[in-house]
Design a protein around this motif. Sequence first.
Motif, mmCIF file in Angstrom:
data_model
loop_
_atom_site.group_PDB
_atom_site.id
_atom_site.type_symbol
_atom_site.label_atom_id
_atom_site.label_comp_id
_atom_site.label_asym_id
_atom_site.label_seq_id
_atom_site.Cartn_x
_atom_site.Cartn_y
_atom_site.Cartn_z
ATOM 1 N N VAL A 1 8.351 3.214 20.892
ATOM 2 C CA VAL A 1 8.892 1.503 21.065
ATOM 3 C C VAL A 1 8.909 0.288 19.627
ATOM 4 O O VAL A 1 9.682 0.749 19.006
ATOM 5 C CB VAL A 1 9.138 0.774 22.514
ATOM 6 C CG1 VAL A 1 9.917 -0.719 21.714
ATOM 7 C CG2 VAL A 1 9.225 1.203 23.480
ATOM 8 N N ALA A 2 7.810 0.743 19.251
ATOM 9 C CA ALA A 2 7.534 0.460 17.776
ATOM 10 C C ALA A 2 7.948 1.222 16.241
ATOM 11 O O ALA A 2 8.714 0.345 16.034
ATOM 12 C CB ALA A 2 5.182 0.406 17.941
ATOM 13 N N ILE A 3 8.244 2.234 16.505
ATOM 14 C CA ILE A 3 9.041 3.598 15.719
ATOM 15 C C ILE A 3 10.369 3.179 15.260
ATOM 16 O O ILE A 3 10.790 2.724 14.610
ATOM 17 C CB ILE A 3 8.825 4.226 16.643
ATOM 18 C CG1 ILE A 3 7.791 5.451 16.202
ATOM 19 C CG2 ILE A 3 10.082 5.877 15.460
ATOM 20 C CD1 ILE A 3 7.552 6.591 16.975
ATOM 21 N N PHE A 4 11.170 2.478 16.825
ATOM 22 C CA PHE A 4 12.339 1.581 16.883
ATOM 23 C C PHE A 4 12.541 0.330 16.086
ATOM 24 O O PHE A 4 13.560 0.129 15.380
ATOM 25 C CB PHE A 4 13.077 2.649 18.189
ATOM 26 C CG PHE A 4 13.210 3.360 18.409
ATOM 27 C CD1 PHE A 4 14.504 4.015 17.934
ATOM 28 C CD2 PHE A 4 12.367 3.864 19.435
ATOM 29 C CE1 PHE A 4 13.907 5.518 18.210
ATOM 30 C CE2 PHE A 4 12.672 5.636 19.799
ATOM 31 C CZ PHE A 4 13.352 6.251 19.300
ATOM 32 N N GLY A 5 11.108 -0.034 16.531
ATOM 33 C CA GLY A 5 11.371 -1.282 16.154
ATOM 34 C C GLY A 5 11.612 -1.748 15.381
ATOM 35 O O GLY A 5 11.732 -2.650 14.339
ATOM 36 N N GLY B 1 4.773 -4.375 28.138
ATOM 37 C CA GLY B 1 4.442 -3.115 26.750
ATOM 38 C C GLY B 1 5.408 -2.851 25.736
ATOM 39 O O GLY B 1 5.659 -2.343 24.476
ATOM 40 N N GLY B 2 6.487 -2.862 26.783
ATOM 41 C CA GLY B 2 7.328 -2.038 25.718
ATOM 42 C C GLY B 2 7.956 -3.653 24.600
ATOM 43 O O GLY B 2 8.540 -3.000 23.470
ATOM 44 N N THR B 3 8.079 -4.390 25.261
ATOM 45 C CA THR B 3 7.791 -5.720 24.385
ATOM 46 C C THR B 3 7.586 -6.100 23.579
ATOM 47 O O THR B 3 7.698 -6.041 21.403
ATOM 48 C CB THR B 3 8.366 -7.434 24.702
ATOM 49 O OG1 THR B 3 9.650 -7.154 26.155
ATOM 50 C CG2 THR B 3 9.097 -7.872 23.884
#
Length: 434
Positions: free
Chosen positions: A294-298, A347-349
């Motif tokens: 998710v951090a890649i997209f964030g 975790g996703g957030t």
Amino acid sequence: MKTLQKGDKKLINAWAFYDWANSVYSLVIATAVFPIYYESVTSGNNDVVQFLGTDFNNSSLLSYSLSFSFLIVAFMSPILSGIADYTGNKKRFMQFFCYLGSLSVMSLYFFTGPDTLWIGILGTVLASIGFWGSIVFYNSYLPEIAFPEQHDRVSAKGFMYGYTGSLILLVFNLTMVMKPEWFGIVDSSLPARISFLSVGIWWVGFAQVTFYHLPNNVFHKKPEKDFIFKGLRELKGVTKSINKQTDLKQFLTAFFLYSIGVQTVILLAGIFGKKELGIGTSKLIIIILLINIVAIFGAYVFSRISEKIGNIKTLKLTIAIWCLICLAAYLLDAKNQYIDIQFYALGGTIGMVLGAIQSLSRSTYSKLLPVTEDHATYFSFFDVTEKIAIVVGTFIFGFVASITNSMRNSFFILAIFFLLGYLVLSFMKKKKGV
């Protein structure tokens, strides 16, 4: 070799590729595989280990070792950065710390239990110094390889490369750890130790792409012989300059406050999930993978948002989300039948705003710098601020947890630090491009 010009896509990609090279340390060594391996090989004798003739709790010794490494970097980096800026030899310093870190990680292969604990601790300390030491000089290249209007995207690209590369190696390492028979491995400790070797080789190997293209001595400096004293004078000049620049002081203050929260959550969320909420190791690993994906997209999404509304407003948005994350963690109940799903959602957030706040902090600081040739020295203050925040944050988290007997209360305190960081940023005057 043809010298690549500032703003050149090939130069930017080569710079960002160092994130691909070194991020495997922060994920595999600092977060996922090594802490679990360390706990497993030092858990005998009621978790008590002996180091330098003194008995320690195994987890406490690892924590003390990391804190010590952060303090060493915080002390060294401004001095070495001043010397690097004066001599124009920044790339050589970056290479030294890269090689120190990667070789130290590989030395962990020989850490097999309490008898070789000194290798584990020494390797941990030196690897941490190597990683964080090289990051100072790596970050300081940003104003030299990209124009201000490119900083947000370039900084985000680095973190996106880092999360992607580390994710690939982590999946391979976890497969080897969890299914050693697929690789014909019988020794239960060997998969983890091979993982440490792979991290060091990956780090030093891919870093060569960056070192090949990054320029050295961009400003064509010709240092005199007494470069140490001249470097210290360079540091003194930058210190005075920062004291005169209100926007830089305000940003570093805000960065310190919210970094207490960010870095502490990164380092201790896994322990919180395992000990406070009873989340199993396999599920924690899934959450670590989820956060990195998710951090890649964030990082990408928030770099685009910053182009629309500005860096400070976007940072305030991410800080507000971090504050809500801490409050949500405070409200989690281990007895809830949906606790696993709730922790996955948390975790996703975290992943969505983790890459965002890290990349935006770097690019925002870069944009706030005055016209200067002392980028490494300026970025050493950025690095020192983060390191002190880590030491303060982990201490506060542990102290609050010990006196209240609950890590949930520690998350509530971290929410306050995010709120304070938000307030400091709110008082910053609007500046063009930021």
